[in-house]
Write a protein that holds these residues in place. Sequence first.
Motif, mmCIF file in Angstrom:
data_model
loop_
_atom_site.group_PDB
_atom_site.id
_atom_site.type_symbol
_atom_site.label_atom_id
_atom_site.label_comp_id
_atom_site.label_asym_id
_atom_site.label_seq_id
_atom_site.Cartn_x
_atom_site.Cartn_y
_atom_site.Cartn_z
ATOM 1 N N GLU A 9 2.875 6.180 -2.256
ATOM 2 C CA GLU A 9 3.971 7.127 -2.518
ATOM 3 C C GLU A 9 3.977 7.585 -3.970
ATOM 4 O OE1 GLU A 9 7.417 4.966 -1.372
ATOM 5 O OE2 GLU A 9 6.980 5.228 0.774
ATOM 6 N N ARG A 10 3.474 6.744 -4.843
ATOM 7 C CA ARG A 10 3.468 7.100 -6.279
ATOM 8 C C ARG A 10 2.094 7.533 -6.747
ATOM 9 N NH1 ARG A 10 7.417 4.022 -4.751
ATOM 10 N NH2 ARG A 10 9.361 4.087 -5.925
ATOM 11 N N PRO B 221 -0.144 1.653 -12.468
ATOM 12 C CA PRO B 221 1.161 1.998 -11.901
ATOM 13 C C PRO B 221 2.236 1.940 -12.981
ATOM 14 C CG PRO B 221 0.140 0.118 -10.762
ATOM 15 C CD PRO B 221 -0.655 0.371 -11.992
ATOM 16 N N ASP B 222 3.249 2.830 -12.876
ATOM 17 C CA ASP B 222 4.295 2.778 -13.903
ATOM 18 C C ASP B 222 5.223 1.593 -13.621
ATOM 19 O OD1 ASP B 222 5.947 3.545 -11.854
ATOM 20 O OD2 ASP B 222 5.923 5.672 -12.422
ATOM 21 N N LYS B 223 6.113 1.346 -14.569
ATOM 22 C CA LYS B 223 6.989 0.159 -14.490
ATOM 23 C C LYS B 223 7.805 0.144 -13.203
ATOM 24 C CE LYS B 223 7.665 -1.266 -19.211
ATOM 25 N NZ LYS B 223 7.920 -0.442 -20.364
ATOM 26 N N ASP B 224 8.292 1.342 -12.816
ATOM 27 C CA ASP B 224 9.141 1.440 -11.645
ATOM 28 C C ASP B 224 8.378 1.013 -10.383
ATOM 29 O OD1 ASP B 224 11.572 2.213 -10.458
ATOM 30 O OD2 ASP B 224 10.511 3.988 -9.650
ATOM 31 N N THR B 225 7.101 1.450 -10.320
ATOM 32 C CA THR B 225 6.273 1.101 -9.153
ATOM 33 C C THR B 225 6.088 -0.414 -9.099
ATOM 34 O OG1 THR B 225 5.118 3.172 -9.553
ATOM 35 C CG2 THR B 225 4.085 1.644 -8.003
ATOM 36 N N GLY C 50 0.836 -1.214 0.000
ATOM 37 C CA GLY C 50 0.000 0.000 0.000
ATOM 38 C C GLY C 50 0.860 1.249 0.000
ATOM 39 N N ASN C 51 1.956 1.215 0.781
ATOM 40 C CA ASN C 51 2.860 2.376 0.849
ATOM 41 C C ASN C 51 3.511 2.661 -0.492
ATOM 42 O OD1 ASN C 51 2.490 3.205 3.373
ATOM 43 N ND2 ASN C 51 4.209 2.027 4.272
#
Length: 632
Positions: free
Chosen positions: A581-582, A610-614, A576-577
Amino acid sequence: MATNSISRAAKNPINFSARNVESQKKPIISRYLSFSQSTISLQKLSLVKGYHISRKLHNTAVFNVLETVESRSGLVSRTRDPDNVVNTEKPTILVSEKLGEAGLDLLRTFGTVECSYNLSPEELCAKISLCDALIVRSGTKVTRQVFEAAKGRLKVVGRAGVGIDNVDLQAATEFGCLVVNAPTANTIAAAEHGIALLASMARNVAQADASMKAGKWQRTKYVGVSLVGKTLAIMGFGKVGSEVARRAKGLGMHVIAHDPYAPADRARAIGVELVSFDQAISTADFISLHMPLTPTTNKIFNDETFSKMKKGVRIVNVARGGVIDEDALVRALDSGTVAQAALDVFTEEPPPNDSKLVQHENVTVTPHLGASTKEAQEGVAVEIAEAVVGALRGELSATAVNAPMVPPEVLSELAPYVTLAEKLGRLAVQLVAGGSGIQSVKVVYKSARDPDNLDTRLLRAMITKGIIEPISDSHINLVNADFTAKQKGLRISEERVVADSSSDYPIDSILVHVSNVESKFASALTDNGNISIEGRVKYGIPHLTCVGSFGVDVSLDGNLILCRQVDQPGMIGRVGNILGERNVNVSFMSVGRTVKRTKAIMAIGVDEEPDKDTLKKIGEVSAIEEFVFLDL
Ligand SMILES: NC(=O)C1=CN([C@@H]2O[C@H](COP(=O)(O)OP(=O)(O)OC[C@H]3O[C@@H](n4cnc5c(N)ncnc54)[C@H](O)[C@@H]3O)[C@@H](O)[C@H]2O)C=CC1
Ligand SMILES: O=C(O)C(=O)COP(=O)(O)O
């Protein structure tokens, strides 16, 4: 198998624990409203004009399904070719034969109507790629070339009448184009024309008229035959045939009928005896044809069948020319087997000028006038306009010829399950590892309903759509779902399992198994190696309730992340965090596990992708063993 569900989004204010029919229906009913409002202009038009909109075009239940199926059904006009001349959101409706004004008015409230009559096949093909709908009568041949030339834009062909033998239905289906007809509004006109031909043939009205106009007075030549007490065989005891029978009985005729599919009680109610084909043709003094032209009825009246008829029989045809072998009829007329014929329809229309049949002195002809009364044409025009507008809106038409006809009340009840079915299809295909082609899908419906009381065609079509669309450029709708699945070698089998719950709800759960494939998310596989996902409708909203052997409970809305992790404290918070954060909003979260503190599945509904990094960060959480992002 335990399920632990926490809902962050107050998606549904209704008490989740109450299994109450009324509360379950509320969300669906509120969604009807916008659609019933959108029908007001059409309703007003029908009242102002004094036309009765006969079918349930404005049925809110139907529109509810539109809302669910709209833009997914592919029956809705939504794409615009930038090269198109017409670049508005209004659909373009081409009317290629004369249509009653009331129908045109109705069409104009909805789309841009272009009336272009007497188009050559080439002209029709040239225009059709700019059209969302085409309305024809019997004079336009809607061939495979027309569907090919439409380049996917044509959503619906409306046949302003009954017979659809001029439309290539197979091609329409392959191209996902709905074909609708107007089956009721010209019945009486056709029946009256049949009776008019019967009586005028028996009394030589047309021949006597021509003779007088040629300056002759031939009273003995045109002695006729009486109808009263004679046997009339109705071949095809459908709508027109039944109305001809009623009228013929009023003329004092003895009426028998042949129709392999007609219910005996309808015949009994009209006082008509249903008999075999041979019995009908061998005992009748008059034979009136009212069956459709199909491969079975093509030239069903031929040398052999004429030879079985009573010598001197008289034949009326207001059905289709093709049911008669016209050369054989000329021979039968020449030999006297058939004394007279009265024909409204011909194999080729118009027939060639030197047609022996048309020129035969014992034949009365009319140029396909059966449906041509003012009343019938206005009625047919409104009937087809309603059907075409409905189809363009995404409605599943009650007069669909090449798609399942699903009654509005069934549609209304199945609406949330339709959405569930498509989403389960989309989920299932996304769980398949790249490279392993899907060949076999089993759908299990758990329901307390009697199987006869549960129509699953729509659901099967939507599962097919969900599976095929994400992996191909095919545009799937109810019309072409089965065809496309077959073409792609996808076998979809269905099974019913009896639920011991209430039969108030059509379906308890829908389970989708994909056999013999590898999965991107191994936890979606059951012990027998199938990808397996289950969904249910809760309070009108589709939910995912099982993935592989893990129970979950997450509403199927937006996007979904599935994670398998070691079942330990703090996992929900950690993931969840990362998302928080994103700025990725979690709409729903559910954890399912088989055994405490071993493995668990976390299903997380997210509003944003969500983006790839997430996603990478989620994958890096040490206790997470696998995860997958799914686009719903
Ligand atoms: N001349 C004109 O302008 C018009 C012609 N028609 C034609 O009349 C025909 C009947 O129309 P409707 O009564 O509205 O259709 P319908 O569908 O109500 O009736 C047709 C009946 O034919 C039966 N049938 C099918 N195969 C048969 C077979 N091998 N032998 C005997 N019966 C068979 C069906 O069971 C059905 O009951 C159609 O071909 C239609 O195109 C209809 C309206 C106007
Ligand atoms: O409805 C039918 O089947 C008819 O044959 C009527 O044809 P039409 O629309 O008059 O060309």
